[in-house]
Design an enzyme around this catalytic site. Structure first.
Site, short mmCIF file in Angstrom:
data_model
loop_
_atom_site.label_atom_id
_atom_site.label_comp_id
_atom_site.label_asym_id
_atom_site.label_seq_id
_atom_site.Cartn_x
_atom_site.Cartn_y
_atom_site.Cartn_z
N GLY A 25 0.50 35.05 39.20
CA GLY A 25 1.06 36.14 38.49
C GLY A 25 2.08 36.70 39.79
CB ALA A 26 3.58 34.87 42.48
N GLY A 63 12.35 35.44 49.90
CA GLY A 63 12.76 34.22 51.19
C GLY A 63 12.82 34.98 52.40
CB SER A 151 -8.95 46.54 35.00
OG SER A 151 -8.47 47.64 34.52
CE1 TYR A 165 -5.82 43.58 31.43
CE2 TYR A 165 -7.05 45.28 31.56
CZ TYR A 165 -6.27 44.68 32.13
OH TYR A 165 -5.65 44.84 33.35
CB ALA A 167 -14.85 41.74 27.36
CE LYS A 169 -7.79 42.14 34.43
NZ LYS A 169 -7.34 41.59 35.36
CB ILE A 197 -0.43 49.77 39.31
CG1 ILE A 197 -2.02 50.06 39.55
CG2 ILE A 197 0.51 49.56 40.26
CD1 ILE A 197 -2.26 50.87 40.58
N1 LIG Z 1 -0.53 47.30 36.23
C1 LIG Z 1 -1.83 48.06 35.89
O1 LIG Z 1 -1.92 49.20 35.69
C2 LIG Z 1 -3.20 47.18 36.10
C3 LIG Z 1 -4.18 47.87 36.01
C4 LIG Z 1 -5.33 47.22 36.27
C5 LIG Z 1 -5.28 45.79 36.25
N2 LIG Z 1 -3.97 45.19 36.59
C6 LIG Z 1 -4.02 43.62 36.82
O2 LIG Z 1 -3.32 43.37 37.81
C7 LIG Z 1 -2.75 42.06 37.81
C8 LIG Z 1 -1.34 42.24 37.63
O3 LIG Z 1 -0.68 42.76 36.82
P1 LIG Z 1 0.66 43.35 36.77
O4 LIG Z 1 0.48 44.86 36.55
O5 LIG Z 1 1.27 43.06 38.11
O6 LIG Z 1 1.34 42.92 35.43
P2 LIG Z 1 2.65 42.08 35.27
O7 LIG Z 1 2.74 42.15 33.90
O8 LIG Z 1 3.80 42.99 36.13
O9 LIG Z 1 2.33 40.98 35.98
C9 LIG Z 1 1.94 39.84 35.42
C10 LIG Z 1 2.18 38.31 35.77
O10 LIG Z 1 1.43 37.56 35.20
C11 LIG Z 1 1.96 36.41 34.67
N3 LIG Z 1 1.34 35.67 33.79
C12 LIG Z 1 1.08 36.21 32.57
N4 LIG Z 1 0.25 35.08 31.63
C13 LIG Z 1 0.23 34.19 32.84
C14 LIG Z 1 -0.47 32.86 32.71
N5 LIG Z 1 -0.97 32.26 31.59
N6 LIG Z 1 -0.54 32.24 33.59
C15 LIG Z 1 0.07 32.39 34.85
N7 LIG Z 1 0.82 33.66 35.11
C16 LIG Z 1 0.95 34.49 34.15
C17 LIG Z 1 3.37 37.14 34.32
O11 LIG Z 1 4.45 36.04 34.23
C18 LIG Z 1 3.75 38.21 35.37
O12 LIG Z 1 4.48 37.68 36.34
C19 LIG Z 1 -3.37 41.76 36.25
O13 LIG Z 1 -4.75 41.07 36.38
C20 LIG Z 1 -3.62 42.70 35.50
O14 LIG Z 1 -4.75 42.71 34.67
C21 LIG Z 1 -3.14 45.98 36.36
#
Ligand SMILES: NC(=O)c1ccc[n+]([C@@H]2O[C@H](COP(=O)([O-])OP(=O)(O)OC[C@H]3O[C@@H](n4cnc5c(N)ncnc54)[C@H](O)[C@@H]3O)[C@@H](O)[C@H]2O)c1
Length: 258
Positions: A25-26, A63, A151, A165, A167, A169, A197
């Protein structure tokens, strides 16, 4: 834009020289900030994401910070987990830190949820964690760390509007504890449980429920991706050397206040 992104957050100071990290999810808010944090502290980083176009931009943005390579990867596909782990070994010679941050969030009540929608979220957010963690085990070097991103939804009394979601997490939380038991004594496994976030993932939710959430948040704001990244870096570092099987909350007090 790239340089602004890189330096707008707090950078914790650790020595990760010679270490190799895999961040999934980089290209997302949290994944990219985490990759930046690890690179800035000397690690080499494999950037894995399903979004091929965003990956190229991400690699360019990051980079100047250090050595990275990228790989197109779908968390829900076991064979992609094989390729991601292989890339760590072939490009950088091993793996020290695994941070699976790929995730999806879909808001819908359970009553309206199709079996396919349930499976999609569980597939990416829970199966994906198992696929990548299991394959990392034989490769992770002594002193290494897994930091899963769960989460606040895993802890709160019922995730309303996104039962799949919550379940998934909750599964990641308990899976991380099992992992910690099995990986000791030389590898640690922990989780970070973010609250709200500010990333693309929760934009719609914030538009609808943001004001209500802020009322219950002592710090009176939403979190920033770098505030998760700095906790991930801490959990990778020797500074957290006696912490395993834990989940660190990062939510501005919302969990306590809610
Ligand atoms: N943002 C929040 O408030 C929040 C809260 C709790 C948990 N999280 C968790 O943090 C993590 C990152 O979330 P974020 O806020 O950066 O979200 P984001 O949407 O900015 O990033 C998610 C990334 O995951 C990638 N992705 C989606 N499906 C994918 C797949 N099948 N395979 C590989 N990559 C995939 C997307 O392309 C994206 O780059 C997630 O696990 C999310 O559940 C986020």
């Amino acid at each position: 834009m790239g340089v602004r992104f890189i330096f707008e957050g707090f950078m914790a100071n650790y020595d990760f020289n010679g270490k190799v990290a895999l961040v999934t999810g980089a290209c997302g808010g949290i994944g990219k900030a985490t990759a930046a944090q690890l690179l800035a502290n000397g690690a080499s980083v494999v950037l894995a994401d399903i979004n091929a176009q965003a990956l190229e931009k991400c690699r360019l943005d990051l980079g100047s910070l250090g050595r990275s390579t990228c790989i197109t990867y779908d968390a829900a596909k076991p064979e992609d987990a094989d390729r991601a782990i292989e890339t760590c070994s072939t490009v950088f010679g091993g793996l020290d830190f695994l941070i699976p941050a790929a995730g999806i969030y879909r808001d819908m009540p359970i009553a309206d949820m199709s079996d396919d929608q349930w499976r999609e979220t569980i597939g990416v957010n829970l199966d994906g964690i198992f696929y990548i963690c299991r394959r990392a085990i034989p490769v992770l070097r002594s002193g290494g760390a897994v930091v899963n991103i769960t989460s606040i939804a895993a802890h709160m009394g019922g995730s309303m509007g996104h039962g799949h979601y919550g379940a998934a997490k909750g599964g990641v939380l308990t899976f991380t504890r099992s992992l910690a038991r099995e990986l000791g004594p030389n590898i640690r496994a922990n989780a970070v449980s973010p609250g709200v976030i500010e990333t693309a993932m929760v934009q719609d939710m914030v538009d609808v429920r943001g004001a209500e959430i802020l009322k219950q948040t002592p710090l009176q704001r939403f979190g920033q991706a770098h505030e998760i990244a700095s906790v991930v870096a801490f959990l990778c570092s020797d500074a957290s050397g006696f912490i395993t099987g834990e989940a660190i909350h990062v939510n501005g007090g919302f969990y306590m206040g809610g």
